[in-house]
Design a protein around this motif. Structure first.
Motif, PDB file in Angstrom:
ATOM      1  N   LEU A  51     -10.265   1.934 -12.270  1.00 60.46           N
ATOM      2  CA  LEU A  51      -8.853   1.846 -11.900  1.00 60.46           C
ATOM      3  C   LEU A  51      -8.483   2.753 -10.733  1.00 60.46           C
ATOM      4  O   LEU A  51      -7.305   2.988 -10.471  1.00 60.46           O
ATOM      5  N   GLY A  52      -9.478   3.294 -10.037  1.00 60.91           N
ATOM      6  CA  GLY A  52      -9.187   4.093  -8.854  1.00 60.91           C
ATOM      7  C   GLY A  52      -9.335   5.586  -9.064  1.00 60.91           C
ATOM      8  O   GLY A  52      -9.840   6.048 -10.096  1.00 60.91           O
ATOM      9  N   GLN A  53      -8.866   6.337  -8.079  1.00 61.53           N
ATOM     10  CA  GLN A  53      -9.108   7.786  -8.040  1.00 61.53           C
ATOM     11  C   GLN A  53      -8.552   8.521  -9.252  1.00 61.53           C
ATOM     12  O   GLN A  53      -9.109   9.518  -9.694  1.00 61.53           O
ATOM     13  N   GLY A  54      -7.450   8.028  -9.812  1.00 63.46           N
ATOM     14  CA  GLY A  54      -6.847   8.710 -10.947  1.00 63.46           C
ATOM     15  C   GLY A  54      -7.415   8.317 -12.297  1.00 63.46           C
ATOM     16  O   GLY A  54      -6.822   8.612 -13.335  1.00 63.46           O
ATOM     17  N   HIS A  55      -8.591   7.685 -12.308  1.00 65.24           N
ATOM     18  CA  HIS A  55      -9.201   7.205 -13.551  1.00 65.24           C
ATOM     19  C   HIS A  55     -10.581   7.838 -13.720  1.00 65.24           C
ATOM     20  O   HIS A  55     -11.487   7.581 -12.946  1.00 65.24           O
ATOM     21  N   ILE A  56     -10.710   8.677 -14.728  1.00 70.48           N
ATOM     22  CA  ILE A  56     -12.003   9.268 -15.089  1.00 70.48           C
ATOM     23  C   ILE A  56     -12.421   8.699 -16.437  1.00 70.48           C
ATOM     24  O   ILE A  56     -11.651   8.727 -17.406  1.00 70.48           O
ATOM     25  N   ALA A  57     -13.635   8.161 -16.499  1.00 69.34           N
ATOM     26  CA  ALA A  57     -14.105   7.488 -17.708  1.00 69.34           C
ATOM     27  C   ALA A  57     -15.348   8.175 -18.261  1.00 69.34           C
ATOM     28  O   ALA A  57     -16.148   8.743 -17.504  1.00 69.34           O
ATOM     29  N   ARG A  58     -15.497   8.102 -19.571  1.00 69.08           N
ATOM     30  CA  ARG A  58     -16.726   8.566 -20.230  1.00 69.08           C
ATOM     31  C   ARG A  58     -17.154   7.494 -21.227  1.00 69.08           C
ATOM     32  O   ARG A  58     -16.331   6.969 -21.985  1.00 69.08           O
ATOM     33  N   THR A  59     -18.440   7.180 -21.246  1.00 74.41           N
ATOM     34  CA  THR A  59     -18.982   6.239 -22.223  1.00 74.41           C
ATOM     35  C   THR A  59     -19.353   7.021 -23.478  1.00 74.41           C
ATOM     36  O   THR A  59     -20.362   7.728 -23.509  1.00 74.41           O
ATOM     37  N   LEU A  60     -18.533   6.903 -24.517  1.00 73.61           N
ATOM     38  CA  LEU A  60     -18.787   7.632 -25.758  1.00 73.61           C
ATOM     39  C   LEU A  60     -19.819   6.925 -26.621  1.00 73.61           C
ATOM     40  O   LEU A  60     -20.622   7.573 -27.296  1.00 73.61           O
ATOM     41  N   VAL A  61     -19.782   5.587 -26.605  1.00 74.19           N
ATOM     42  CA  VAL A  61     -20.765   4.784 -27.330  1.00 74.19           C
ATOM     43  C   VAL A  61     -21.244   3.689 -26.392  1.00 74.19           C
ATOM     44  O   VAL A  61     -20.441   2.947 -25.835  1.00 74.19           O
ATOM     45  N   GLY A  62     -22.564   3.600 -26.230  1.00 76.58           N
ATOM     46  CA  GLY A  62     -23.147   2.570 -25.395  1.00 76.58           C
ATOM     47  C   GLY A  62     -24.640   2.486 -25.636  1.00 76.58           C
ATOM     48  O   GLY A  62     -25.418   2.090 -24.775  1.00 76.58           O
ATOM     49  N   ARG A  63     -25.050   2.867 -26.816  1.00 85.64           N
ATOM     50  CA  ARG A  63     -26.475   2.909 -27.169  1.00 85.64           C
ATOM     51  C   ARG A  63     -26.955   1.544 -27.655  1.00 85.64           C
ATOM     52  O   ARG A  63     -26.198   0.578 -27.693  1.00 85.64           O
ATOM     53  N   ASP A  64     -28.216   1.472 -28.031  1.00 82.19           N
ATOM     54  CA  ASP A  64     -28.797   0.266 -28.615  1.00 82.19           C
ATOM     55  C   ASP A  64     -27.934  -0.177 -29.798  1.00 82.19           C
ATOM     56  O   ASP A  64     -27.699   0.594 -30.732  1.00 82.19           O
ATOM     57  N   PHE A  65     -27.475  -1.422 -29.779  1.00 79.39           N
ATOM     58  CA  PHE A  65     -26.570  -1.904 -30.815  1.00 79.39           C
ATOM     59  C   PHE A  65     -27.198  -1.829 -32.209  1.00 79.39           C
ATOM     60  O   PHE A  65     -26.487  -1.670 -33.206  1.00 79.39           O
ATOM     61  N   LYS A  66     -28.514  -1.932 -32.298  1.00 80.12           N
ATOM     62  CA  LYS A  66     -29.162  -1.817 -33.604  1.00 80.12           C
ATOM     63  C   LYS A  66     -28.883  -0.457 -34.240  1.00 80.12           C
ATOM     64  O   LYS A  66     -28.871  -0.321 -35.463  1.00 80.12           O
ATOM     65  N   LEU A  67     -28.653   0.555 -33.398  1.00 79.57           N
ATOM     66  CA  LEU A  67     -28.377   1.898 -33.889  1.00 79.57           C
ATOM     67  C   LEU A  67     -26.885   2.130 -34.124  1.00 79.57           C
ATOM     68  O   LEU A  67     -26.510   2.912 -34.989  1.00 79.57           O
ATOM     69  N   SER A  68     -26.047   1.465 -33.328  1.00 76.71           N
ATOM     70  CA  SER A  68     -24.616   1.745 -33.392  1.00 76.71           C
ATOM     71  C   SER A  68     -23.813   0.714 -34.192  1.00 76.71           C
ATOM     72  O   SER A  68     -22.622   0.918 -34.436  1.00 76.71           O
ATOM     73  N   ASP A  69     -24.421  -0.414 -34.571  1.00 76.83           N
ATOM     74  CA  ASP A  69     -23.781  -1.479 -35.343  1.00 76.83           C
ATOM     75  C   ASP A  69     -22.837  -0.910 -36.420  1.00 76.83           C
ATOM     76  O   ASP A  69     -23.251  -0.049 -37.201  1.00 76.83           O
ATOM     77  N   PRO A  70     -21.561  -1.308 -36.459  1.00 73.72           N
ATOM     78  CA  PRO A  70     -20.906  -2.439 -35.795  1.00 73.72           C
ATOM     79  C   PRO A  70     -20.228  -2.098 -34.472  1.00 73.72           C
ATOM     80  O   PRO A  70     -19.466  -2.907 -33.949  1.00 73.72           O
ATOM     81  N   PHE A  71     -20.495  -0.897 -33.943  1.00 75.33           N
ATOM     82  CA  PHE A  71     -19.832  -0.450 -32.722  1.00 75.33           C
ATOM     83  C   PHE A  71     -20.648  -0.863 -31.503  1.00 75.33           C
ATOM     84  O   PHE A  71     -21.829  -0.537 -31.408  1.00 75.33           O
ATOM     85  N   ILE A  72     -20.002  -1.563 -30.562  1.00 80.19           N
ATOM     86  CA  ILE A  72     -20.704  -2.045 -29.374  1.00 80.19           C
ATOM     87  C   ILE A  72     -20.560  -1.046 -28.240  1.00 80.19           C
ATOM     88  O   ILE A  72     -21.551  -0.535 -27.713  1.00 80.19           O
ATOM     89  N   TYR A  73     -19.323  -0.772 -27.842  1.00 82.93           N
ATOM     90  CA  TYR A  73     -19.027   0.226 -26.818  1.00 82.93           C
ATOM     91  C   TYR A  73     -17.796   1.015 -27.249  1.00 82.93           C
ATOM     92  O   TYR A  73     -16.943   0.506 -27.973  1.00 82.93           O
ATOM     93  N   LEU A  74     -17.694   2.240 -26.738  1.00 80.59           N
ATOM     94  CA  LEU A  74     -16.448   2.996 -26.838  1.00 80.59           C
ATOM     95  C   LEU A  74     -16.266   3.751 -25.536  1.00 80.59           C
ATOM     96  O   LEU A  74     -17.120   4.560 -25.152  1.00 80.59           O
ATOM     97  N   MET A  75     -15.162   3.456 -24.842  1.00 78.72           N
ATOM     98  CA  MET A  75     -14.850   4.130 -23.589  1.00 78.72           C
ATOM     99  C   MET A  75     -13.715   5.121 -23.790  1.00 78.72           C
ATOM    100  O   MET A  75     -12.747   4.857 -24.518  1.00 78.72           O
ATOM    101  N   ASP A  76     -13.841   6.262 -23.135  1.00 78.88           N
ATOM    102  CA  ASP A  76     -12.818   7.305 -23.098  1.00 78.88           C
ATOM    103  C   ASP A  76     -12.228   7.269 -21.694  1.00 78.88           C
ATOM    104  O   ASP A  76     -12.862   7.712 -20.739  1.00 78.88           O
ATOM    105  N   ASP A  77     -11.039   6.701 -21.566  1.00 75.25           N
ATOM    106  CA  ASP A  77     -10.401   6.514 -20.265  1.00 75.25           C
ATOM    107  C   ASP A  77      -9.276   7.527 -20.075  1.00 75.25           C
ATOM    108  O   ASP A  77      -8.257   7.476 -20.779  1.00 75.25           O
ATOM    109  N   ASN A  78      -9.470   8.446 -19.127  1.00 70.62           N
ATOM    110  CA  ASN A  78      -8.425   9.388 -18.737  1.00 70.62           C
ATOM    111  C   ASN A  78      -7.769   8.877 -17.469  1.00 70.62           C
ATOM    112  O   ASN A  78      -8.431   8.785 -16.419  1.00 70.62           O
ATOM    113  N   ILE A  79      -6.491   8.538 -17.579  1.00 67.20           N
ATOM    114  CA  ILE A  79      -5.784   7.940 -16.450  1.00 67.20           C
ATOM    115  C   ILE A  79      -4.656   8.863 -16.013  1.00 67.20           C
ATOM    116  O   ILE A  79      -3.805   9.259 -16.820  1.00 67.20           O
TER     117      ILE A  79
END
Length: 290
Positions: free
Chosen positions: A20-48
């Motif tokens: 979303l541009g310069q004022g958007h800092i993101a962190r991938t909190l969950v993005g591992r192999d789905f077999k390990l994180s099931d039922p969680f696919i992704y989790l993003m931490d978006d600071n806007i």
């Protein structure tokens, strides 16, 4: 004897430039192999922290999963889907939906957005939006321990939101030196995101520090487990996610989740040919505000 939860893995997600541009800092909190994180696919931490009036974001499609959104801090002012601190939403993308995330004015907030799998039999469910505003969130306050429960049941309170996948989402606040022991289903995959402070996990008092993500061990048994949390010399604020693994493989591509690759291509075609409705145009019974 109840299964005892402890830290199985922990890490500090790195900050990246968001889309979303310069004022958007993101962190991938969950993005591992789905077999390990099931039922969680992704989790993003978006600071806007947007300071101008240039529109960013826009309408886009999703299908085959649910987005689970929690505004941790601040206020996100969008054209159609604004949120304030403590607001919680679950959007069932299911068979396919378009939603709009256009920010066209100054706004500042921190959003956790989770992609949650759907059970195979519900993969293509009719799209649905559930809105749980901050003032409607069930709360427990006892002996210096505060719990805000967004989804599921925990510590004697229950959230009204409907779940295809059994899911617990809770904000937990511990006063300095305070502790609590929570009962969780032993077979739920679970992790903690620390917002601030340092927390000790389990009988071993394994340390998880501010901004870290910690995954807990879990059991295959359909029984109860105990999660012990201890605060140090300062207050602790954390978010707990726990969900029942579905043990069903998924295919992920772009904004879509499916069971097979050819289903992804069909979803792209449906979107291109205008066969996906906007979530705002869903039948009234599919937009639930608690």
């Amino acid at each position: 004897m109840a299964f005892k939860r402890k830290l199985a893995d922990s890490y500090l997600p790195q900050k990246e430039q968001g889309f979303l541009g310069q004022g958007h800092i993101a962190r991938t909190l969950v993005g591992r192999d789905f077999k390990l994180s099931d039922p969680f696919i992704y989790l993003m931490d978006d600071n806007i922290d947007k300071t101008d009036y240039i529109p960013v974001g826009g309408p886009h499609p999703h299908a085959g999963f649910e987005t689970v959104s929690l505004l941790v801090d601040g206020k996100i002012v969008e054209q159609t889907e604004s949120m304030e601190k403590g607001d919680f939403q679950i959007m069932t993308a299911g068979s396919g939906i378009v939603h709009t995330e256009t920010i066209d004015k100054p706004t500042k907030g921190r959003l956790f957005q989770l992609w949650l799998t759907l059970p195979k039999e519900n993969r293509w469910a009719e799209p649905r939006l559930q809105i749980l505003n901050a003032d409607k969130v069930p709360v427990s306050e006892k002996d210096g321990v505060g719990i805000r429960l967004y989804s599921g049941s925990l510590a004697g309170i229950s959230s009204p939101v409907l779940n295809y996948v059994p899911l617990i989402v809770a904000e937990i606040n511990l006063g300095a030196g305070k502790s609590t022991t929570l009962d969780l289903p032993a077979n739920f995959n679970a992790f903690i995101v620390v917002i601030n402070g340092n927390v000790e996990i389990g009988e071993e008092k394994q340390l998880l520090t501010a901004e870290q993500v910690g995954w807990l061990n879990h059991s295959d048994e359909d029984s109860v487990s105990e999660l012990q949390l201890n605060a140090g010399k300062e207050d602790v604020r954390l978010i707990l996610y726990a969900g029942k693994p579905q043990d069903e493989p998924i295919v992920s591509q772009g904004p879509f989740i499916a069971d097979k690759a050819d289903q992804i291509q069909k979803l792209y075609r449906d979107f291109r040919y205008g066969k996906m409705n906007h979530i705002a145009a869903s039948p009234k019974q599919q937009i639930i505000t608690y």
